[in-house]
Design a protein around this motif. Sequence first.
Motif, short mmCIF file in Angstrom:
data_model
loop_
_atom_site.label_atom_id
_atom_site.label_comp_id
_atom_site.label_asym_id
_atom_site.label_seq_id
_atom_site.Cartn_x
_atom_site.Cartn_y
_atom_site.Cartn_z
N VAL A 90 41.69 38.45 40.84
CA VAL A 90 40.93 39.69 40.93
C VAL A 90 41.75 40.83 40.32
N PHE A 91 43.04 40.88 40.66
CA PHE A 91 43.90 41.93 40.12
C PHE A 91 43.89 41.89 38.60
N GLU A 92 44.11 40.71 38.04
CA GLU A 92 44.17 40.57 36.58
C GLU A 92 42.84 40.93 35.93
N ALA A 93 41.75 40.53 36.57
CA ALA A 93 40.43 40.83 36.02
C ALA A 93 40.17 42.33 35.99
N CYS A 94 40.69 43.04 36.99
CA CYS A 94 40.45 44.48 37.08
C CYS A 94 41.47 45.31 36.30
N ASP A 95 42.61 44.75 35.99
CA ASP A 95 43.63 45.43 35.19
C ASP A 95 43.27 45.21 33.71
N GLU A 96 42.25 45.92 33.28
CA GLU A 96 41.65 45.71 31.96
C GLU A 96 42.63 45.86 30.80
N ASP A 97 43.56 46.78 30.92
CA ASP A 97 44.50 47.04 29.82
C ASP A 97 45.83 46.32 29.99
N ASN A 98 45.92 45.41 30.96
CA ASN A 98 47.16 44.68 31.25
C ASN A 98 48.35 45.61 31.45
N LYS A 99 48.13 46.67 32.24
CA LYS A 99 49.18 47.66 32.50
C LYS A 99 50.14 47.18 33.58
N GLY A 100 49.69 46.27 34.42
CA GLY A 100 50.51 45.82 35.54
C GLY A 100 50.25 46.59 36.82
N TYR A 101 49.30 47.51 36.77
CA TYR A 101 48.88 48.24 37.96
C TYR A 101 47.41 48.59 37.82
N LEU A 102 46.78 48.99 38.93
CA LEU A 102 45.36 49.33 38.92
C LEU A 102 45.18 50.83 39.05
N SER A 103 44.29 51.35 38.24
CA SER A 103 43.93 52.76 38.37
C SER A 103 43.02 52.89 39.60
N ARG A 104 42.67 54.09 39.94
CA ARG A 104 41.80 54.33 41.10
C ARG A 104 40.48 53.58 40.96
N GLU A 105 39.84 53.69 39.82
CA GLU A 105 38.56 53.02 39.61
C GLU A 105 38.70 51.50 39.61
N GLU A 106 39.76 51.01 38.99
CA GLU A 106 40.00 49.56 38.96
C GLU A 106 40.25 49.03 40.38
N PHE A 107 40.99 49.81 41.16
CA PHE A 107 41.26 49.42 42.53
C PHE A 107 39.98 49.33 43.34
N LYS A 108 39.09 50.31 43.18
CA LYS A 108 37.82 50.29 43.91
C LYS A 108 37.04 49.01 43.59
N VAL A 109 36.97 48.67 42.32
CA VAL A 109 36.25 47.46 41.90
C VAL A 109 36.91 46.21 42.49
N ALA A 110 38.23 46.16 42.43
CA ALA A 110 38.96 44.98 42.93
C ALA A 110 38.75 44.80 44.43
N VAL A 111 38.80 45.88 45.17
CA VAL A 111 38.63 45.80 46.62
C VAL A 111 37.22 45.33 46.97
N VAL A 112 36.23 45.86 46.27
CA VAL A 112 34.85 45.46 46.52
C VAL A 112 34.65 43.98 46.17
N MET A 113 35.35 43.50 45.16
CA MET A 113 35.26 42.07 44.82
C MET A 113 35.74 41.20 45.96
N PHE A 114 36.61 41.72 46.82
CA PHE A 114 37.08 41.00 48.00
C PHE A 114 36.12 41.15 49.17
N GLY A 115 35.05 41.92 48.99
CA GLY A 115 34.07 42.07 50.06
C GLY A 115 34.41 43.17 51.06
N TYR A 116 35.19 44.14 50.66
CA TYR A 116 35.60 45.22 51.54
C TYR A 116 35.28 46.54 50.87
N LYS A 117 34.62 47.46 51.57
CA LYS A 117 34.30 48.76 50.99
C LYS A 117 35.25 49.80 51.58
N PRO A 118 36.22 50.24 50.81
CA PRO A 118 37.21 51.18 51.32
C PRO A 118 36.70 52.61 51.37
N SER A 119 37.27 53.41 52.25
CA SER A 119 36.94 54.83 52.30
C SER A 119 37.69 55.54 51.18
#
Length: 137
Positions: free
Chosen positions: A1-30
């Motif tokens: 999931v991390f790799e799929a959301c790290d679109e530019d292969n930066k090695g970290y997730l931006s805010r938007e990428e993190f939101k998508v990754a967390v939702v892919m795990f079935g959790y909606k963060p505040s």
Amino acid sequence: VFEACDEDNKGYLSREEFKVAVVMFGYKPSKVYIFSFIFLGLLFEKFLNLMSAKKAAQLYSNETRQIFTAFDVQDRGFLTFEDFKKAFNSVSPKLSERIIVEVFREVDQDSDGHISFKEFESATKYGQDEVSPVYFA
């Protein structure tokens, strides 16, 4: 999931990428939850730890619900003393009724003569600071 959301292969997730990754795990963060982890970018290890803990808590909760449902043979949404006694007798048949009565009274926090799922879950979590993380590869 991390790799799929790290679109530019930066090695970290931006805010938007993190939101998508967390939702892919079935959790909606505040928004507060996201902000507290994203201000500098979220590294893979931190992401894995966060999602592992969330997934473990979710699995633990589902398992607790299944156990409660198995004990609630009348499907009432609560356990009576008789339900509780049958459950204890099936697991530990040599346990005295006096002990079962004491445990029932302890778990029945509001003393209404029934054990709700919330009371049952609270009793199963007693003494645990945190559910141990389970890692998924």
